[in-house]
Design a protein around this motif. Structure first.
Motif, PDB file in Angstrom:
ATOM      1  N   SER A 148       4.970  15.619   6.072  1.00  0.00           N
ATOM      2  CA  SER A 148       5.473  15.403   4.716  1.00  0.00           C
ATOM      3  C   SER A 148       5.587  13.909   4.422  1.00  0.00           C
ATOM      4  O   SER A 148       5.969  13.127   5.291  1.00  0.00           O
ATOM      5  CB  SER A 148       6.848  16.073   4.587  1.00  0.00           C
ATOM      6  N   PHE A 149       5.253  13.521   3.185  1.00  0.00           N
ATOM      7  CA  PHE A 149       5.275  12.118   2.776  1.00  0.00           C
ATOM      8  C   PHE A 149       6.351  11.899   1.721  1.00  0.00           C
ATOM      9  O   PHE A 149       6.427  12.643   0.740  1.00  0.00           O
ATOM     10  CB  PHE A 149       3.910  11.717   2.203  1.00  0.00           C
ATOM     11  N   LYS A 150       7.171  10.867   1.935  1.00  0.00           N
ATOM     12  CA  LYS A 150       8.228  10.539   0.975  1.00  0.00           C
ATOM     13  C   LYS A 150       8.671   9.096   1.220  1.00  0.00           C
ATOM     14  O   LYS A 150       8.776   8.662   2.373  1.00  0.00           O
ATOM     15  CB  LYS A 150       9.420  11.491   1.149  1.00  0.00           C
ATOM     16  N   ASN A 151       8.932   8.384   0.143  1.00  0.00           N
ATOM     17  CA  ASN A 151       9.419   6.999   0.226  1.00  0.00           C
ATOM     18  C   ASN A 151       8.522   6.107   1.089  1.00  0.00           C
ATOM     19  O   ASN A 151       8.998   5.296   1.883  1.00  0.00           O
ATOM     20  CB  ASN A 151      10.863   6.960   0.749  1.00  0.00           C
ATOM     21  N   ASN A 152       7.208   6.302   0.944  1.00  0.00           N
ATOM     22  CA  ASN A 152       6.203   5.507   1.638  1.00  0.00           C
ATOM     23  C   ASN A 152       6.279   5.643   3.161  1.00  0.00           C
ATOM     24  O   ASN A 152       5.921   4.730   3.903  1.00  0.00           O
ATOM     25  CB  ASN A 152       6.268   4.028   1.224  1.00  0.00           C
ATOM     26  N   ARG A 153       6.752   6.807   3.636  1.00  0.00           N
ATOM     27  CA  ARG A 153       6.822   7.105   5.060  1.00  0.00           C
ATOM     28  C   ARG A 153       6.403   8.551   5.263  1.00  0.00           C
ATOM     29  O   ARG A 153       6.276   9.303   4.310  1.00  0.00           O
ATOM     30  CB  ARG A 153       8.244   6.879   5.591  1.00  0.00           C
ATOM     31  N   PHE A 154       6.184   8.938   6.497  1.00  0.00           N
ATOM     32  CA  PHE A 154       5.868  10.331   6.799  1.00  0.00           C
ATOM     33  C   PHE A 154       6.831  10.849   7.848  1.00  0.00           C
ATOM     34  O   PHE A 154       7.411  10.089   8.627  1.00  0.00           O
ATOM     35  CB  PHE A 154       4.419  10.486   7.288  1.00  0.00           C
ATOM     36  N   VAL A 155       6.985  12.165   7.842  1.00  0.00           N
ATOM     37  CA  VAL A 155       7.724  12.849   8.897  1.00  0.00           C
ATOM     38  C   VAL A 155       7.067  14.211   9.080  1.00  0.00           C
ATOM     39  O   VAL A 155       6.646  14.839   8.108  1.00  0.00           O
ATOM     40  CB  VAL A 155       9.239  12.993   8.580  1.00  0.00           C
ATOM     41  N   CYS A 156       6.945  14.650  10.328  1.00  0.00           N
ATOM     42  CA  CYS A 156       6.406  15.972  10.612  1.00  0.00           C
ATOM     43  C   CYS A 156       7.572  16.870  10.998  1.00  0.00           C
ATOM     44  O   CYS A 156       8.304  16.574  11.938  1.00  0.00           O
ATOM     45  CB  CYS A 156       5.382  15.929  11.733  1.00  0.00           C
ATOM     46  N   PHE A 157       7.714  17.971  10.269  1.00  0.00           N
ATOM     47  CA  PHE A 157       8.795  18.905  10.558  1.00  0.00           C
ATOM     48  C   PHE A 157       8.415  19.865  11.684  1.00  0.00           C
ATOM     49  O   PHE A 157       9.225  20.676  12.099  1.00  0.00           O
ATOM     50  CB  PHE A 157       9.186  19.660   9.286  1.00  0.00           C
ATOM     51  N   LEU A 166       0.825  -1.206   0.000  1.00  0.00           N
ATOM     52  CA  LEU A 166       0.000   0.000   0.000  1.00  0.00           C
ATOM     53  C   LEU A 166       0.856   1.253   0.000  1.00  0.00           C
ATOM     54  O   LEU A 166       1.884   1.315   0.669  1.00  0.00           O
ATOM     55  CB  LEU A 166      -0.914   0.021   1.230  1.00  0.00           C
ATOM     56  N   ASN A 167       0.385   2.246  -0.722  1.00  0.00           N
ATOM     57  CA  ASN A 167       1.031   3.547  -0.735  1.00  0.00           C
ATOM     58  C   ASN A 167       0.521   4.343   0.461  1.00  0.00           C
ATOM     59  O   ASN A 167      -0.681   4.424   0.686  1.00  0.00           O
ATOM     60  CB  ASN A 167       0.696   4.268  -2.050  1.00  0.00           C
ATOM     61  N   ILE A 168       1.410   4.917   1.219  1.00  0.00           N
ATOM     62  CA  ILE A 168       1.028   5.663   2.422  1.00  0.00           C
ATOM     63  C   ILE A 168       0.066   6.803   2.090  1.00  0.00           C
ATOM     64  O   ILE A 168      -0.821   7.134   2.875  1.00  0.00           O
ATOM     65  CB  ILE A 168       2.275   6.185   3.173  1.00  0.00           C
ATOM     66  N   LEU A 169       0.197   7.394   0.901  1.00  0.00           N
ATOM     67  CA  LEU A 169      -0.705   8.480   0.504  1.00  0.00           C
ATOM     68  C   LEU A 169      -2.135   7.966   0.378  1.00  0.00           C
ATOM     69  O   LEU A 169      -3.086   8.632   0.792  1.00  0.00           O
ATOM     70  CB  LEU A 169      -0.246   9.103  -0.810  1.00  0.00           C
ATOM     71  N   ASP A 170      -2.298   6.779  -0.191  1.00  0.00           N
ATOM     72  CA  ASP A 170      -3.632   6.180  -0.328  1.00  0.00           C
ATOM     73  C   ASP A 170      -4.247   5.889   1.036  1.00  0.00           C
ATOM     74  O   ASP A 170      -5.433   6.130   1.265  1.00  0.00           O
ATOM     75  CB  ASP A 170      -3.569   4.887  -1.147  1.00  0.00           C
ATOM     76  N   VAL A 171      -3.430   5.384   1.944  1.00  0.00           N
ATOM     77  CA  VAL A 171      -3.923   5.069   3.288  1.00  0.00           C
ATOM     78  C   VAL A 171      -4.321   6.361   4.010  1.00  0.00           C
ATOM     79  O   VAL A 171      -5.411   6.455   4.583  1.00  0.00           O
ATOM     80  CB  VAL A 171      -2.859   4.292   4.103  1.00  0.00           C
ATOM     81  N   ARG A 217      -7.495   7.822   2.538  1.00  0.00           N
ATOM     82  CA  ARG A 217      -8.651   6.957   2.833  1.00  0.00           C
ATOM     83  C   ARG A 217      -9.239   7.289   4.198  1.00  0.00           C
ATOM     84  O   ARG A 217     -10.452   7.229   4.411  1.00  0.00           O
ATOM     85  CB  ARG A 217      -8.209   5.484   2.792  1.00  0.00           C
ATOM     86  N   TYR A 218      -8.385   7.661   5.132  1.00  0.00           N
ATOM     87  CA  TYR A 218      -8.836   7.937   6.486  1.00  0.00           C
ATOM     88  C   TYR A 218      -8.977   9.435   6.769  1.00  0.00           C
ATOM     89  O   TYR A 218      -8.971   9.858   7.914  1.00  0.00           O
ATOM     90  CB  TYR A 218      -7.917   7.258   7.499  1.00  0.00           C
ATOM     91  N   GLY A 219      -9.105  10.222   5.704  1.00  0.00           N
ATOM     92  CA  GLY A 219      -9.488  11.617   5.869  1.00  0.00           C
ATOM     93  C   GLY A 219      -8.379  12.640   5.932  1.00  0.00           C
ATOM     94  O   GLY A 219      -8.646  13.814   6.178  1.00  0.00           O
ATOM     95  N   ILE A 220      -7.139  12.260   5.709  1.00  0.00           N
ATOM     96  CA  ILE A 220      -6.050  13.234   5.724  1.00  0.00           C
ATOM     97  C   ILE A 220      -5.957  13.859   4.334  1.00  0.00           C
ATOM     98  O   ILE A 220      -5.797  13.161   3.343  1.00  0.00           O
ATOM     99  CB  ILE A 220      -4.711  12.581   6.127  1.00  0.00           C
ATOM    100  N   GLU A 221      -6.070  15.174   4.288  1.00  0.00           N
ATOM    101  CA  GLU A 221      -6.045  15.895   3.022  1.00  0.00           C
ATOM    102  C   GLU A 221      -4.597  16.248   2.675  1.00  0.00           C
ATOM    103  O   GLU A 221      -3.936  16.988   3.399  1.00  0.00           O
ATOM    104  CB  GLU A 221      -6.883  17.163   3.149  1.00  0.00           C
TER     105      GLU A 221
END
Length: 195
Positions: A44-53, A12-17, A20-24
Motif C-alpha cells: 500500500s502507498f500513502k504519504n510518499n511511502r509504502f508498507v506491505c500488510f 518524486l512521487n513514490i507512485l511514479d517511481v 516506472r519500474y514495472g509495479i502495477e
C-alpha cells in the motif's frame, strides 16, 4: 550540495517511481508486493511511502529501487536520478538493467493472468457444482431398488472432484494452485471433468 536521498524523496512521487519500474498499482493505491510472493495486492502507498500488510516491508521509493535492482542505497539514488533526470551529481557507476525491468513486468503479467485463471475456473466449477447438486436432489432415488438415474450417478461421481478443485482454488497454497493449473489447463484434466 543537498542530501541526494532527501532530494529524491522530496522531488518524486513514490507512485511514479514504482510504476516506472514495472509495479502495477490499482485505484486503491495497492500493488503486489515485490518483497514476497502473493496473489492479492498488499503493498500500500500513502504519504510518499509504502508498507506491505502481508510481510511488513516498508520504506521509500529508494527502497523499492534497491529491491528491484539489487542495488546499494547510493546506487539506487543514482539510478533514480538518471532515470528521472534529477541531475544529482553522485560518484557511482551502474548500468540500467532493462532486462530486469522487463522480467519484473513479465512476472507481474503472469501473476495477473494466473489470478484471472483462478477466478474464471472457480466461477465455472462453482456453477458446475451447483448443477450436480441440483441433479442429485432432482434424481435422488425414492426407493432403494438398485436403479439410479444416470444424472444422479454422474453427479455422485463428479461432485467430490469438483469440490476438491473448488477447495484448492479457494483455500489452497500458491503451490497447490500451480499444481492444479498444470493438471487442468496444461495436461487437459479440465476436459475430463467437463465431459
Amino acid at each position: 550540495m543537498s542530501d541526494p536521498f532527501e532530494c529524491v524523496k522530496d522531488n518524486l512521487n513514490i507512485l511514479d517511481v514504482a510504476e516506472r519500474y514495472g509495479i502495477e498499482i490499482n485505484r486503491q493505491k495497492k500493488a503486489l508486493c515485490i518483497f514476497h510472493t502473493e496473489d492479492t495486492p498488499s503493498l500500500s502507498f500513502k504519504n510518499n511511502r509504502f508498507v506491505c500488510f502481508g510481510c511488513g516491508a516498508k520504506g521509500s521509493s529508494i527502497d523499492i529501487v534497491m529491491k528491484l535492482f539489487n542495488l546499494e542505497p547510493i546506487e539506487a539514488v543514482k539510478k533514480i536520478s538518471d532515470d528521472f533526470s534529477l541531475g544529482l551529481d553522485l560518484k557511482t557507476d551502474y548500468t540500467a538493467n532493462m532486462e530486469q525491468i522487463q522480467a519484473h513486468r513479465e512476472d507481474q503479467a503472469i501473476v495477473k493472468s494466473f489470478q484471472k485463471w483462478i477466478d474464471k475456473t472457480y466461477s465455472s466449477y462453482a456453477i458446475l457444482a451447483k448443477h450436480y447438486i441440483e441433479n442429485m436432489k432432482r434424481y435422488k432415488p425414492v426407493l432403494d431398488d438398485g436403479t439410479y438415474h444416470p444424472k444422479y450417478v454422474e453427479a455422485v461421481h463428479r461432485l467430490p472432484t469438483i469440490n476438491f478443485i473448488l477447495d484448492v482454488l479457494f483455500e489452497g497454497s500458491d503451490q497447490d494452485k500451480i499444481n492444479l493449473y498444470k493438471d487442468l489447463a496444461i495436461k487437459g484434466g479440465e476436459k475430463a471433468v467437463d465431459e
